[in-house]
Write a protein that holds these residues in place. Structure first.
Motif, PDB file in Angstrom:
ATOM      1  N   ILE A 212     -24.553 -30.779  66.765  1.00  0.00           N
ATOM      2  CA  ILE A 212     -23.468 -31.610  66.246  1.00  0.00           C
ATOM      3  C   ILE A 212     -22.455 -31.873  67.346  1.00  0.00           C
ATOM      4  O   ILE A 212     -21.976 -32.987  67.520  1.00  0.00           O
ATOM      5  CB  ILE A 212     -22.809 -30.946  65.024  1.00  0.00           C
TER       6      ILE A 212
ATOM      7  N   LYS B   4     -18.814 -44.425  72.551  1.00  0.00           N
ATOM      8  CA  LYS B   4     -17.986 -45.300  71.726  1.00  0.00           C
ATOM      9  C   LYS B   4     -17.581 -46.622  72.383  1.00  0.00           C
ATOM     10  O   LYS B   4     -17.758 -47.667  71.776  1.00  0.00           O
ATOM     11  CB  LYS B   4     -16.762 -44.522  71.258  1.00  0.00           C
TER      12      LYS B   4
ATOM     13  N   ALA C 129     -20.928 -35.490  60.542  1.00  0.00           N
ATOM     14  CA  ALA C 129     -20.308 -35.600  61.865  1.00  0.00           C
ATOM     15  C   ALA C 129     -19.431 -36.846  61.935  1.00  0.00           C
ATOM     16  O   ALA C 129     -18.313 -36.810  62.462  1.00  0.00           O
ATOM     17  CB  ALA C 129     -21.388 -35.641  62.943  1.00  0.00           C
TER      18      ALA C 129
ATOM     19  N   HIS D 222     -17.995 -38.340  59.423  1.00  0.00           N
ATOM     20  CA  HIS D 222     -16.856 -38.125  58.535  1.00  0.00           C
ATOM     21  C   HIS D 222     -15.725 -37.404  59.267  1.00  0.00           C
ATOM     22  O   HIS D 222     -14.564 -37.743  59.129  1.00  0.00           O
ATOM     23  CB  HIS D 222     -17.303 -37.306  57.327  1.00  0.00           C
ATOM     24  N   ARG D 223     -16.099 -36.415  60.083  1.00  0.00           N
ATOM     25  CA  ARG D 223     -15.101 -35.659  60.846  1.00  0.00           C
ATOM     26  C   ARG D 223     -14.398 -36.545  61.844  1.00  0.00           C
ATOM     27  O   ARG D 223     -13.352 -36.213  62.359  1.00  0.00           O
ATOM     28  CB  ARG D 223     -15.791 -34.532  61.620  1.00  0.00           C
ATOM     29  N   LYS D 224     -15.028 -37.649  62.155  1.00  0.00           N
ATOM     30  CA  LYS D 224     -14.561 -38.448  63.261  1.00  0.00           C
ATOM     31  C   LYS D 224     -14.070 -39.809  62.800  1.00  0.00           C
ATOM     32  O   LYS D 224     -13.590 -40.595  63.608  1.00  0.00           O
ATOM     33  CB  LYS D 224     -15.758 -38.655  64.199  1.00  0.00           C
TER      34      LYS D 224
ATOM     35  N   GLY E 250     -11.286 -41.855  64.177  1.00  0.00           N
ATOM     36  CA  GLY E 250     -11.352 -42.317  65.558  1.00  0.00           C
ATOM     37  C   GLY E 250     -12.245 -43.531  65.738  1.00  0.00           C
ATOM     38  O   GLY E 250     -12.325 -44.077  66.817  1.00  0.00           O
TER      39      GLY E 250
END
Lengths: 387, 185
Positions: free
Chosen positions: A73, A84, B63, B65-67, B70
């Motif tokens: 993860i 990104k 993962a 969802h945690r981000k 951003g």
């Protein structure tokens, strides 16, 4: 794009696509709805039920596995956070950066010649969106440049442009538009002639703007040059009254004088747009979705608009294609055999005309809709006056 | 109006316009509805069995969802999910290999139970078995290329490798497959 590959390779590609798709559908058929999403809070106790249930003997390794999962993860997080900025570029022309990089290099070497004292101000950068040196495209392809800041004066840009076709200067024009969804390049400039490029021609563009003013407080920071070629003059006409698509190539009907291709266009609620479109990209097998459908493995797709019109194979719609009934979501549905023939024959920049389709006129910003702007209007320069 | 929208930017490179419905804030449940099927299908091609594939996709959304704060661009979110699925699938395979190494005796020789494969035609089953036997990176590249509809550059970004490596992995993989399957067709 890759017509020179042996048939074996293409057969193998097709076999792979089909095999992957068959497996994907066998495991997760269209009717299967997503399991409810498990959010972090109520996630931990059930998370690895499959592995645990399937293998009691895994217990001694559970701790190690958990560590691996955590690591994975974390890797996922860091991998994609670095991903990104690039991933963001998916929403904008993906090839922009690499192409602008290469054309930037060729142009920086090209010339530094600005005889008068250079203007000063914030830098404005110009890059090529689609074309690069050596590209071969259809005769409807505009030159598309991206500009890093809104201009205050586009006249020096227009005056610094030289375009030749087979070595002879031509007088086309730039048309400026605001560009949405690409923060780094808020302005797009498209160049075209009054009519399509000549077929089988070598085209050269040079834009010597480095050091020139883009209006008060703005100065261009690079030159740009492009050398590309056109192939055959392929022009498709899709007639909504007969539901037939006709191809001409260098003035001759293709593949022969008697052959047209039956199509199903957009249904009444989702009509195909009218006007002249240009093939923007090709995809051998892609996923499409819309209201009520979400399909992968759509074959032989050739994109015509940003909002999602394509030429593509629609094996599920052969009855309506044969009967000339419009039933698509706006796409031009073809039989698989016909879609494949066209996919193999056409290239990016080829022209597809919809003179009498039911939808509204395709706009310039919804793809390469440049030919839907009449020439007198084009010459005004759009967003910025050019003279 | 016309909506044959391609969700999974594959070979297509069209900018999604700011005023298009796909732009806006990333909403994880919406993304889940929109991309679940594509992602579990991608995962099952990598890990072979549907149960692991579902787990992988759940973990990828956790993962994300945690981000989520951003990530504002839905296309970036999809790229993020795809990369997560690739990484998590790899770790499932690694875990499986570790387990097998420790349990050589108990483990039957056949690979993981791919129960749904009985529904497949023989030539497809043979092709999938041949892909499974390739080195990991080669099989990943072929899945992304010929099923995922990704361009070379997007594959390179998803796997965090160079475009040249993508190209050579694809051509080496195809050459091996041509050898193994060529005679059969």
């Amino acid at each position: 794009m890759s017509n020179d590959r042996p048939d074996d390779d293409r057969d193998l590609e097709r076999l792979l696509s089909e095999a992957f798709d068959a497996k994907a559908h066998a495991n997760f058929p269209n009717r299967q709805q997503p399991a409810p999403m498990r959010l972090p809070d109520h996630l931990s106790p059930h998370r690895h039920r499959h592995h645990r249930g399937a293998s009691r003997w895994l217990a001694p390794l559970a701790a190690a596995a958990a560590v691996i999962v955590v690591v994975a993860i974390v890797v996922g997080l860091s991998g994609s956070s670095s991903n990104k900025p690039n991933a963001g570029a998916l929403g904008s022309p993906t090839i922009t950066e690499s192409h602008s990089a290469s054309s930037g290099q060729s142009s920086s070497a090209a010339s530094q010649a600005s005889s008068s004292a250079p203007a000063t101000g914030k830098p404005v950068h110009v890059s090529s969106a689609v074309l690069s040196d050596g590209s071969q495209v259809g005769v409807g392809m505009p030159i598309i440049l991206l500009i890093s800041k809104p201009l205050k004066d586009a006249r020096p840009f227009a005056a610094a442009t030289r375009v030749t076709v087979n070595g002879k200067p031509v007088n086309g024009g730039w048309y400026f538009e605001r560009k949405y969804g690409d923060k780094g390049n808020p302005i797009e400039a498209d160049y075209r002639l009054p009519a399509y490029w000549p077929a089988h021609a070598q085209i050269h563009m040079s834009l010597n703007v480095k050091g020139k003013s883009a209006g008060t407080g703005l100065v261009f920071d690079n030159n740009l040059s492009l050398d590309f070629a056109t192939g055959a003059a392929n022009v498709l006409t899709v007639d909504d009254s007969t539901n037939q698509l006709t191809v001409t190539s260098d003035g001759q009907q293709w593949p022969d004088s008697g052959t047209t291709f039956p199509v199903s266009l957009g249904a009444t609620a989702t009509p195909t747009r009218r006007g002249t479109k240009v093939i923007m990209e090709k995809g051998n097998s892609i996923c499409m979705h819309g209201p009520g459908y979400n399909e992968c493995g759509v074959r032989y797709t050739q994109r015509l608009t940003y909002d999602g019109e394509y030429l593509h194979a629609a094996p599920w719609n052969t009855a309506n294609i044969a009967r000339g009934i419009n039933s698509s979501n706006g796409c031009t549905n073809l039989t698989t055999g016909d879609a494949k023939k066209l996919y193999g024959f056409l290239e990016i920049g080829d022209v597809v005309k919809y003179p009498n389709a039911d939808g509204s006129l395709m706009q310039i910003g919804d793809g390469y809709g440049d030919w839907n702007v009449p020439w007198p209007q084009w010459q005004t320069g759009g967003l910025y006056p050019v003279s | 109006v016309a909506t044959c929208i391609a969700v999974h930017p594959g070979s297509e490179v069209g900018p999604s316009r700011a005023d298009s419905p796909s732009a806006g804030r990333v909403d994880v449940p919406t993304l889940y509805q929109a991309h679940w099927r594509y992602l579990v299908r991608l995962a099952v091609l990598l890990v072979d069995d549907s149960a692991s594939a579902e787990d992988v996709v759940q973990d990828a959304f956790v993962a994300l969802h945690r981000k989520a704060d951003g990530l504002r661009d839905p296309d970036a979110a999809l790229a993020y999910l795809r990369t997560s699925v690739l990484n998590l699938s790899r770790s499932v395979i690694r875990r499986r290999q570790v387990a097998r190494k420790h349990l050589k005796v108990a483990e039957p020789e056949a690979g993981p139970a791919a129960d749904h494969d009985v529904l497949l035609r023989d030539e497809h089953r043979a092709a999938l078995a041949a892909v499974r036997s390739l080195p990991r990176r080669q099989s990943e590249v072929l899945v992304l290329r010929y099923w995922g509809g990704l361009s070379e550059r997007e594959i390179a970004e998803s796997l965090g490798i160079s475009a040249g490596s993508v190209k050579s992995a694809a051509s080496r993989g195809m050459a091996t497959l041509q050898q193994r399957l060529g005679g059969a067709r």
